[in-house]
Write an enzyme that holds these catalytic residues in place. Structure first.
Site, PDB file in Angstrom:
ATOM      1  N   HIS A  19       0.922  -1.758  -0.133  1.00  0.00           N
ATOM      2  CA  HIS A  19       0.054  -0.421  -0.023  1.00  0.00           C
ATOM      3  C   HIS A  19       0.638   1.334   0.045  1.00  0.00           C
ATOM      4  CE1 HIS A  19       0.371  -0.106   4.506  1.00  0.00           C
ATOM      5  NE2 HIS A  19       1.392  -0.157   3.839  1.00  0.00           N
ATOM      6  N   HIS A  20       2.474   1.061   0.334  1.00  0.00           N
ATOM      7  CA  HIS A  20       2.862   2.714   0.017  1.00  0.00           C
ATOM      8  C   HIS A  20       3.350   3.241  -1.541  1.00  0.00           C
ATOM      9  CE1 HIS A  20       2.972   2.579   4.391  1.00  0.00           C
ATOM     10  NE2 HIS A  20       3.298   1.471   3.994  1.00  0.00           N
ATOM     11  N   ALA A  21       3.091   2.181  -2.689  1.00  0.00           N
ATOM     12  CA  ALA A  21       3.706   2.650  -3.909  1.00  0.00           C
ATOM     13  C   ALA A  21       3.286   3.715  -4.144  1.00  0.00           C
ATOM     14  CB  ALA A  21       3.649   1.283  -4.266  1.00  0.00           C
TER      15      ALA A  21
END
Length: 507
Positions: free
Chosen positions: A161-163
């Site tokens: 979820h950080h990309a």
């Protein structure tokens, strides 16, 4: 949270079925489970906490508990550059597609910085293949939901979820969640994203921050903790104002207050937003005793949150995410696979597991012991709940149907999905029981989670660029840009031993 829904001392209920012995006639659930035997064989680097091998161990437990016979097991497809470019920029996709560890050594620092490549997000062998595999299950899983081929899809390799649109972040390179939601938006007017990873789901919120068709809800550790975002006052912008719900929590939250707050918020979201589909990111670093996490949740509590979302009865995509104590990641997601299938699971890990000897105790849900006091006061949690529910009441009318940059619907999607499955079934091997086995060397490194031997690097190589190093750095603490920026928060049990390795940044 009403006491008749969840009891803290039990997870399974009378409706859950006992797993039948091998050979028994069982009823398949309308659940698709995505896995590829290669997805767990990539290597971020020595000492890096992200271990794709956790996926191999998780799948081994799923198979050992004989769960494949209750669901449709699908081999995750590889995405191509066009699929990934639906969200990510062309320059970034080209970089991921062409970069190699050797090439990374000669790249200018400004190019690596442009794409946020470094200690957290190293260049390693097979990087592009890894990205296309873990994202493939999320995108094709969304297509199965779109065409009502399944009620629930599971893709444990996904949930990164950080990309960001044009850069890597927090061990994540391609945001499979955003790609999956974009697919769902082709057929669903409103999509709800729920994130129970200990880290804020910043990449997903950023992608949909100005949209009223996607509501993002993140329950996360807040403060001087990666990624440093997710304040309760961060509520979205423009048309998306009040459609970003952030639930910032302090360290060591326990089961009961977490579940009470979780059900209150999600029931409020259900009432006010009325999603047509849900994506649930199940990062297991919110469990107690995680190597990087700071919550104090039990296996039961984490799985109960999943069970509550399932009970809403909406088309559901379930994804993995963070999780850095390998044994517990595998336990958690295997358990939650059973919960999704409505199975009552024996707490003793089957002896048929290839890795059963590594689980001590050999239990699916061992007791996890918190090492910190709960920093979340009742007054603080009440204020969070009050502010969140007030935010939800600010939603006016139904969200719009139109959204910019949504790609057109492919008329051949169902045929392509069915063709992929036909080819899979005609192959010699069966994905249902083709577990895969990591090498003995990799197995030892993954299970001995604190490597007692100093890493050795060839002369002249910069290990930070080729994924052979992962340490801490005191720089850039406001705001944190990487896990390595938050040395006080990212804890390991054996700090002194790592200090002996002369790793830069360890005082």
């Amino acid at each position: 949270m009403s006491s008749d829904k969840f009891k803290l001392d039990t997870l399974f209920d009378d409706n859950d079925e006992i797993i039948e012995p091998d050979g028994a006639d069982v009823k398949k659930r309308n659940v698709a489970y995505y896995y590829h035997k290669d997805v767990g064989h990539f290597h971020y680097g020595q000492l890096h906490p992200m271990k794709p091998q956790r996926l191999v161990v998780c799948n081994d437990l799923v198979v050992s508990y004989e769960m494949p016979k209750y669901m449709t097991v699908v081999e995750s497809p590889k995405l191509d550059a066009a699929d990934i470019s639906v969200f990510h920029t062309e320059d970034y996709v080209n970089f991921l597609q062409t970069v190699t560890p050797k090439l990374g050594l000669t790249m200018p620092d400004d190019v690596l910085r442009q794409f946020n490549i470094g200690e957290d997000c190293p260049i390693f062998a097979g990087l592009w293949d890894y990205c296309t595999l873990y994202a493939g299950g999320s995108v094709e899983g969304a297509r199965r939901l779109n065409h009502k081929m399944n009620d629930i899809v599971i893709n444990w390799p996904g949930g990164l979820h950080h990309a960001k649109k044009s850069e890597a972040s927090g061990f994540c390179y391609v945001n499979d969640i955003v790609l999956g939601i974009l697919e769902l938006l082709k057929y669903h007017k409103r999509v709800l994203y729920i994130d129970i990873d200990i880290h804020h789901g910043d990449g997903v919120q950023e992608a949909f921050n100005n949209s009223d068709r996607v509501m993002t809800v993140s329950f996360h550790r807040f403060g001087q903790y990666f990624p440093g975002s997710g304040s309760i006052m961060d509520k979205g912008v423009g048309p998306g104002k009040y459609f970003a719900i952030n639930v910032p929590l302090m360290a060591a939250i326990r089961d009961e207050p977490y579940l009470k707050l979780f059900e209150s918020v999600i029931s409020g979201v259900e009432e006010n937003f009325n999603p047509e589909a849900i994506v649930l990111q199940c990062g297991s670093d919110s469990l107690c005793e995680d190597r990087l996490g700071q919550f104090a949740l039990s296996f039961n509590a984490h799985a109960r949150a999943v069970k509550y979302v399932k009970s809403l009865g909406k088309p559901l995509m379930v994804l993995g995410g963070g999780g850095y104590t390998l044994r517990n990641v595998a336990r958690c997601w295997a358990l939650e696979t059973g919960v999704i299938l409505g199975l009552r699971m024996d707490d003793e890990i089957p002896g048929t597991s290839l890795y059963s000897h590594y689980f001590t105790p050999r239990l699916l849900r061992p007791n996890l012991v918190p090492k910190m006091n709960d920093a979340n006061s009742a007054a603080y949690l009440a204020s969070i709940e009050k502010e969140t529910l007030a935010c939800l009441r600010m939603i006016r009318g139904a969200p719009s149907v139109q959204m910019q940059n949504i790609v057109g619907i492919r008329l051949d999607e169902i045929e392509q999905i069915e063709e992929n499955e036909r080819l899979q079934k005609s192959s010699k091997s069966s994905i249902e029981y083709e577990v895969g086995k990591v090498s003995e060397k990799m197995e030892e490194e993954c299970f001995v989670e604190e490597d007692s031997k100093p890493p050795s690097f060839p002369p002249g190589q910069d290990p930070r660029r080729i994924g052979q190093y992962w340490g801490y750095d005191r720089s850039g603490l406001a705001p944190p840009r990487s896990h390595s920026d938050v040395i006080e928060e990212a804890k390991y049990e054996d700090r002194d031993r790592r200090k002996d390795l002369n790793i830069p940044g360890i005082p």
